[in-house]
Design a protein around this motif. Structure first.
Motif, mmCIF file in Angstrom:
data_model
loop_
_atom_site.group_PDB
_atom_site.id
_atom_site.type_symbol
_atom_site.label_atom_id
_atom_site.label_comp_id
_atom_site.label_asym_id
_atom_site.label_seq_id
_atom_site.Cartn_x
_atom_site.Cartn_y
_atom_site.Cartn_z
ATOM 1 N N THR A 106 1.110 -1.020 -0.047
ATOM 2 C CA THR A 106 0.000 -0.106 -0.120
ATOM 3 C C THR A 106 0.826 1.289 -0.060
ATOM 4 O O THR A 106 0.513 2.251 -1.032
ATOM 5 N N VAL A 107 1.979 1.110 0.750
ATOM 6 C CA VAL A 107 2.856 2.432 1.011
ATOM 7 C C VAL A 107 3.502 2.425 -0.433
ATOM 8 O O VAL A 107 3.644 3.557 -0.951
ATOM 9 N N ASP A 125 4.529 5.433 -5.409
ATOM 10 C CA ASP A 125 4.613 5.518 -6.959
ATOM 11 C C ASP A 125 3.489 6.522 -7.511
ATOM 12 O O ASP A 125 4.035 7.245 -8.344
ATOM 13 N N ALA A 126 2.325 6.531 -6.932
ATOM 14 C CA ALA A 126 1.404 7.543 -7.248
ATOM 15 C C ALA A 126 1.916 9.062 -7.010
ATOM 16 O O ALA A 126 1.753 10.147 -7.815
ATOM 17 N N SER A 127 2.483 9.132 -5.847
ATOM 18 C CA SER A 127 2.926 10.427 -5.507
ATOM 19 C C SER A 127 4.234 11.131 -6.276
ATOM 20 O O SER A 127 4.208 12.127 -6.408
ATOM 21 N N ALA A 162 -2.799 9.088 -5.511
ATOM 22 C CA ALA A 162 -2.389 8.829 -4.060
ATOM 23 C C ALA A 162 -3.367 8.764 -2.936
ATOM 24 O O ALA A 162 -3.007 8.046 -1.866
ATOM 25 N N ALA A 163 -4.167 9.880 -3.020
ATOM 26 C CA ALA A 163 -5.170 9.941 -2.008
ATOM 27 C C ALA A 163 -5.864 8.558 -1.858
ATOM 28 O O ALA A 163 -6.551 8.569 -0.712
ATOM 29 N N LYS A 203 12.520 21.235 -8.965
ATOM 30 C CA LYS A 203 12.184 21.045 -10.271
ATOM 31 C C LYS A 203 11.293 19.806 -10.523
ATOM 32 O O LYS A 203 10.031 19.796 -11.022
ATOM 33 N N TRP A 204 11.879 18.751 -10.182
ATOM 34 C CA TRP A 204 11.253 17.511 -10.129
ATOM 35 C C TRP A 204 12.198 16.587 -8.940
ATOM 36 O O TRP A 204 13.396 16.828 -8.645
ATOM 37 N N VAL A 205 11.225 15.405 -8.337
ATOM 38 C CA VAL A 205 11.862 14.760 -7.412
ATOM 39 C C VAL A 205 11.395 13.368 -7.599
ATOM 40 O O VAL A 205 10.354 13.229 -7.614
ATOM 41 N N LYS A 206 12.018 12.277 -7.204
ATOM 42 C CA LYS A 206 11.735 10.962 -7.190
ATOM 43 C C LYS A 206 12.402 10.120 -6.046
ATOM 44 O O LYS A 206 13.309 10.719 -5.563
ATOM 45 N N LYS A 207 12.052 9.094 -5.690
ATOM 46 C CA LYS A 207 12.679 8.251 -4.625
ATOM 47 C C LYS A 207 13.122 7.132 -5.345
ATOM 48 O O LYS A 207 12.508 6.358 -5.945
#
Length: 141
Positions: free
Chosen positions: A19-20, A25-27, A35-36, A68-72
């Motif tokens: 779930t997390v 991924d959606a975020s 994400a919500a 500008k953009w960010v990912k994990k």
């Protein structure tokens, strides 16, 4: 652990950790409405600035102002069961670009989630972005 092994571990997550992962991924798309769907209606999100949000749109706006953009890049997901709830920690590294287009990577993060009845009811976020911004400005803290 090799990247291939890490990916295999991430493919076999417990349901709460999945779930997390799906939320994250959606975020990262970013798609705050998708994400919500992984969060309860009364979720409390406490972000790195101490600001509290009740919807992922708040954190998307915060990130849009900071990056500008960010990912994990996911490291691991740790799961603990307590008092009828499940706590999931997601750790790893942020990468992306600062607002001026300068790339960054290796920015450690920790996200803590509380899951109840299959939904995220609480999220706390920590990362090293503030320290990295200080260093870029020549300030040693």
């Amino acid at each position: 652990m090799s990247d291939q092994t890490a990916e295999n571990v991430l493919d076999t997550l417990p349901p709460e950790a999945q779930t997390v992962r799906d939320f994250l991924d959606a975020s990262m798309k970013p798609d705050p409405e998708l994400a919500a769907t992984f969060m309860s209606d009364d979720v409390v999100i406490t972000f790195t600035d101490g600001q509290k949000y009740d919807h992922p749109a708040g954190t998307t706006a915060f990130n849009a102002a900071r990056y500008k953009w960010v990912k994990k890049k996911f490291g691991q997901f740790d799961v603990a069961h307590t008092n009828g709830q499940t706590v999931v920690y997601s750790t790893g590294w942020l990468y992306g670009e600062w607002p001026d287009g300068t790339p960054f990577e290796g920015n450690r993060y920790v996200d803590r989630f509380v899951i109840e009845n299959g939904k995220i009811i609480k999220m706390d976020v920590w990362n090293e972005s503030a320290e990295r911004i200080l260093i870029r400005k020549g300030i040693k803290a």
